[in-house]
Structures are given as structure tokens and as C-alpha cells.
Design an enzyme around this catalytic site. Structure first.
Site, PDB file in Angstrom:
ATOM      1  N   GLY A  43    -110.962 -73.065  60.413  1.00 22.58           N
ATOM      2  CA  GLY A  43    -111.294 -71.886  59.621  1.00 22.58           C
ATOM      3  C   GLY A  43    -110.966 -72.103  58.166  1.00 22.58           C
ATOM      4  N   GLU A  59    -117.280 -71.754  57.611  1.00 22.95           N
ATOM      5  CA  GLU A  59    -116.048 -72.548  57.560  1.00 22.95           C
ATOM      6  C   GLU A  59    -115.970 -73.541  58.723  1.00 22.95           C
ATOM      7  OE1 GLU A  59    -113.509 -73.247  55.641  1.00 22.95           O
ATOM      8  OE2 GLU A  59    -114.029 -71.913  54.006  1.00 22.95           O
ATOM      9  N   GLU A  63    -115.898 -77.524  58.189  1.00 15.64           N
ATOM     10  CA  GLU A  63    -114.679 -78.227  58.578  1.00 15.64           C
ATOM     11  C   GLU A  63    -114.866 -79.158  59.772  1.00 15.64           C
ATOM     12  OE1 GLU A  63    -110.793 -76.213  60.048  1.00 15.64           O
ATOM     13  OE2 GLU A  63    -110.807 -76.139  57.862  1.00 15.64           O
ATOM     14  N   GLU A 114    -107.141 -84.543  63.541  1.00 13.35           N
ATOM     15  CA  GLU A 114    -107.538 -84.544  64.943  1.00 13.35           C
ATOM     16  C   GLU A 114    -108.334 -83.275  65.229  1.00 13.35           C
ATOM     17  OE1 GLU A 114    -105.330 -84.005  69.201  1.00 13.35           O
ATOM     18  OE2 GLU A 114    -104.374 -85.387  67.786  1.00 13.35           O
TER      19      GLU A 114
END
Length: 147
Positions: A43, A59, A63, A114
Site C-alpha cells: 500500500g 498503490e 508496488e 520480499e
């Protein structure tokens, strides 16, 4: 240029998403400070003119590369980080969505060290943002009631 989110004069609004695919939730590990090494949900900040849902979709795509379908609000978290002197160094209000995976595969990048699909029960063994397990549990219940 200084980060306007550091030592703010107001809270910042952010969104996150508990994204589910085949019964597993996407958990990411932050690659940058201040949350470096912490497991959380993907986020980020809400931009001017965006709805919360639009911000969550944008977002997550930026991302993680995933396309998602937000289903319902799963809760919120107040994130207030203070420096050693007690001053507010950062303050975010994070609105969390329960969401379904639509397309894409997550991969580590400069923001995330990760990104893995995990069974919700695995969260208990991770160093996470405060309240992550509760948000994921709420999202599980919401998605079950919206199937």
C-alpha cells in the site's frame, strides 16, 4: 529535498490491501526505512483527487505489479512513530481493504525485499506491523461473506 512525511504537522492518509489468492494472502517485507525488514501489506499514500479504492488499486499495482479488486474495508490502523525525544517523526492513518487478486505476479523491487503468498496462520511467526494479523483475519471474514 526533505520528506514532507518526516516530522509532519498533520497525519497522512494511506491505504493498504489484504489481497487473497487461493486462500493465501500477499505479505510483503519492506526494503527501506523506516519499516525496513518488517512484514506488512502492500500500500501507500492517497493522492489528491483519488478515492480510497482508487488509491489502493494504484498503490498495489505500483508496488507489486498486481491488479486487484477491492471488496470491502477491513479496518484501519494509526501509525505514529516518535523519535527518542518524543516528537512525532511520522504519522499515518492507514485504511485497509480486503481484496481479491485479479492478475500479475509479485516480485521484490526497491521498495520490497520480499513478496510472498502466505497462509494467514503464518503471520503469527513474522515480525509485522502492529495489528496485521487482526486486519488479515477481518479480511478473511469479509471475503467469505462476499463470495
Amino acid at each position: 529535498m526533505s520528506d514532507p512525511r518526516s516530522y509532519p504537522d498533520r497525519p497522512f492518509l494511506a491505504v493498504s490491501a489484504a489481497i487473497f489468492r487461493d486462500g493465501k494472502v500477499l505479505i510483503v517485507q519492506r526494503a527501506r526505512s523506516p519499516g525496513r525488514g518488517i512484514y506488512t501489506l502492500p500500500g501507500g499514500g492517497v493522492e489528491l483527487g483519488e478515492t480510497l479504492e482508487q488509491a489502493a488499486v494504484r498503490e498495489v499495482l505500483e508496488e507489486t505489479g498486481l491488479t486487484i479488486a477491492p471488496v470491502a474495508l477491513a479496518g484501519h490502523r494509526d501509525v505514529v512513530i516518535r523519535d527518542p525525544g518524543g516528537r512525532v517523526a511520522r504519522h499515518f492513518v492507514v485504511i485497509c481493504f480486503a481484496a481479491r487478486w485479479v492478475a500479475g505476479e509479485p516480485a521484490p523491487n526497491d521498495e520490497l525485499s520480499e513478496a510472498r503468498w502466505r497462509d494467514p496462520a503464518e503471520i503469527a511467526g513474522l515480525k509485522t506491523t502492529e495489528g496485521l494479523a487482526e486486519i488479515v483475519a477481518a479480511a478473511v471474514n469479509l471475503l467469505a461473506s462476499h463470495s
